[in-house]
Write a protein that holds these residues in place. Structure first.
Motif, PDB file in Angstrom:
ATOM      1  N   HIS A 138       0.658  -1.169   0.057  1.00  0.00           N
ATOM      2  CA  HIS A 138       0.023   0.147  -0.095  1.00  0.00           C
ATOM      3  C   HIS A 138       0.895   1.168  -0.092  1.00  0.00           C
ATOM      4  N   ALA A 141       3.096   1.245  -3.803  1.00  0.00           N
ATOM      5  CA  ALA A 141       2.334   0.962  -4.921  1.00  0.00           C
ATOM      6  C   ALA A 141       3.157   1.375  -6.127  1.00  0.00           C
ATOM      7  N   GLU A 243      -4.980  -2.686 -11.336  1.00  0.00           N
ATOM      8  CA  GLU A 243      -5.120  -2.004 -10.276  1.00  0.00           C
ATOM      9  C   GLU A 243      -4.276  -0.653 -10.563  1.00  0.00           C
ATOM     10  N   HIS A 244      -3.495  -0.689 -11.110  1.00  0.00           N
ATOM     11  CA  HIS A 244      -2.294   0.693 -11.075  1.00  0.00           C
ATOM     12  C   HIS A 244      -1.834   0.889 -12.515  1.00  0.00           C
ATOM     13  N   GLU A 260      -2.780   8.489  -4.758  1.00  0.00           N
ATOM     14  CA  GLU A 260      -3.173   7.345  -5.274  1.00  0.00           C
ATOM     15  C   GLU A 260      -3.762   7.739  -6.679  1.00  0.00           C
ATOM     16  N   CYS A 264      -3.071   5.034  -9.732  1.00  0.00           N
ATOM     17  CA  CYS A 264      -4.275   4.065  -9.775  1.00  0.00           C
ATOM     18  C   CYS A 264      -4.824   4.230 -11.150  1.00  0.00           C
ATOM     19  N   HIS A 290     -10.642   0.327  -6.983  1.00  0.00           N
ATOM     20  CA  HIS A 290      -9.356   0.006  -6.448  1.00  0.00           C
ATOM     21  C   HIS A 290      -8.959   1.500  -5.995  1.00  0.00           C
ATOM     22  N   SER A 294      -7.602   2.220  -2.314  1.00  0.00           N
ATOM     23  CA  SER A 294      -6.007   2.754  -2.188  1.00  0.00           C
ATOM     24  C   SER A 294      -5.938   4.002  -1.275  1.00  0.00           C
ATOM     25  N   PRO A 297      -7.891   2.783   2.860  1.00  0.00           N
ATOM     26  CA  PRO A 297      -8.157   1.443   3.077  1.00  0.00           C
ATOM     27  C   PRO A 297      -8.967   0.829   4.196  1.00  0.00           C
TER      28      PRO A 297
END
Length: 373
Positions: A138, A141, A243-244, A260, A264, A290, A294, A297
């Motif tokens: 986390h 990332a 996710e990213h 994020e 993301c 997501h 992110s 959380p």
């Protein structure tokens, strides 16, 4: 057939208790802020409905296993696909347990997570997953050398300069012989190197052995082995890919939502049918959201769509396709891996209504593997 349908319907019914109890639409007033959402989540937290949720999924599996035992190749195929989807759902539910938001009691969540997902599916112990996911992934990332998820992608061949054939093969890595070997080795490592390994090994072997003894090899093979070793890993791999922005994320400084938003992506924001299919199969329980997860959380999956709509908006990259469009995730990743990255720019965050929330600081690319190509 009737018995299979009754068992399956009972499982689906059990799952609805948790969905209804945590629904943001239930109650006199709908939460409108992050503070409201957190307060409502704390108020409704309990240990009963999550237990029913997990039991419902296992009951559904029983229905599919009966289908595999009774209905020949059609039943085998249905059980394999449904088993893989259910394993993905169990993975995501246990993911929220790892974050401590599945149940009221963190200890109860960990026990449920182990009993209903980690032990029977051969995952690492909960504390190990918490270390890797919460503490290592986390905050890091997309950071080369620090993000364990990015290391998995690199190990599969997704590296800067990859050629097209190798890139395409990496997209289905879990289905290749090399990928299947990694899955089996990973299972062995998860089970045999963890504490209490004898009972973890027994727990992992119990389901397929019981299936073979009670319903025959067809149920064990197509209801358990094929989905666990091949199809479920592929679904989880697809989830990881979306996710990213793994290889072209813009490092920025700021609050979590800003950080994020730069790394993301949000798939299918304008495709309700595709989003519904994804949420029901390979991106279940909040995995489609997501970015919202992110950024926050500690928010349960039930409230991530509302959080996105009322507070966060969407990140800069919002593709409408996985494969077949110019902005599709797969094409985006391939371009990022095969082009020379120039100087850092700035990133904007889109909020409800499509207006940018202002400019962020220019990207600082120190340590970025792509910048050194």
């Amino acid at each position: 057939m009737v018995i299979c349908l009754v068992i399956f319907a009972a499982g689906v019914g059990l799952r609805q208790a948790d969905r209804w109890w945590f629904s943001p639409r239930r109650g006199r007033r709908r939460p409108a802020t992050l503070r409201d959402i957190r307060a409502l989540q704390r108020e409704r937290a309990n240990n009963v409905t999550p237990t029913l949720l997990l039991a419902g999924h296992w009951l559904e599996l029983v229905g599919w296993w009966l289908a595999a035992a009774r209905f020949g190749p059609l039943g085998w195929a249905a059980a394999a696909v449904a088993g893989a989807v259910t394993f993905r759902r169990l993975q995501e539910i246990s993911h929220f347990a790892v974050h401590g938001v599945l149940t009221r009691s963190g200890r109860a969540g960990a026990v449920l997570c182990e009993a209903a997902a980690h032990v029977p599916l051969g995952f690492v112990p909960v504390p190990v997953r918490r270390q890797r996911h919460v503490r290592e992934h986390h905050p890091n990332a997309t950071v080369t050398g620090a993000d364990p998820n990015l290391r998995e992608l690199h190990a599969a061949g997704l590296r800067p300069g990859v050629v097209r054939a190798h890139f395409l093969r990496a997209l289905v890595f879990p289905l290749t012989p090399a990928g299947a070997t990694v899955t089996v080795r990973g299972l062995a490592d998860n089970i045999l190197t963890s504490g209490g390994r004898w009972w973890r090994l027994a727990g992992f072997a119990a389901v397929p052995v019981a299936l073979g003894a009670a319903l025959g090899w067809q149920a064990a093979l197509f209801g358990w082995m094929v989905p666990r070793l091949l199809l479920y890993p592929q679904l989880a791999w697809m989830s990881l890919l979306v996710e990213h922005r793994w290889w072209d994320a813009e490092p920025v400084v700021g609050p979590p939502a800003v950080v994020e938003a730069a790394r993301c992506l949000r798939l299918y924001p304008n495709s309700p049918a595709s989003a519904l299919l994804a949420r029901g199969t390979w991106l279940p329980y909040g995995d489609l959201y997501h970015y919202a997860h992110s950024a926050h959380p500690a928010v349960r999956w039930n409230y991530l769509p509302l959080l996105e709509k009322t507070t966060l908006g969407t990140p800069e990259y919002t593709p409408d396709a996985l494969l077949l469009s110019e902005s599709a995730v797969v094409r985006h990743h391939f371009r990022a891996l095969t082009r020379t990255v120039g100087a850092g720019g700035a990133t904007a965050v889109r909020v409800p209504g499509g207006r940018p929330r202002g400019r962020l600081e220019p990207a600082n690319r120190s340590g970025d593997g792509l910048a050194s190509r």
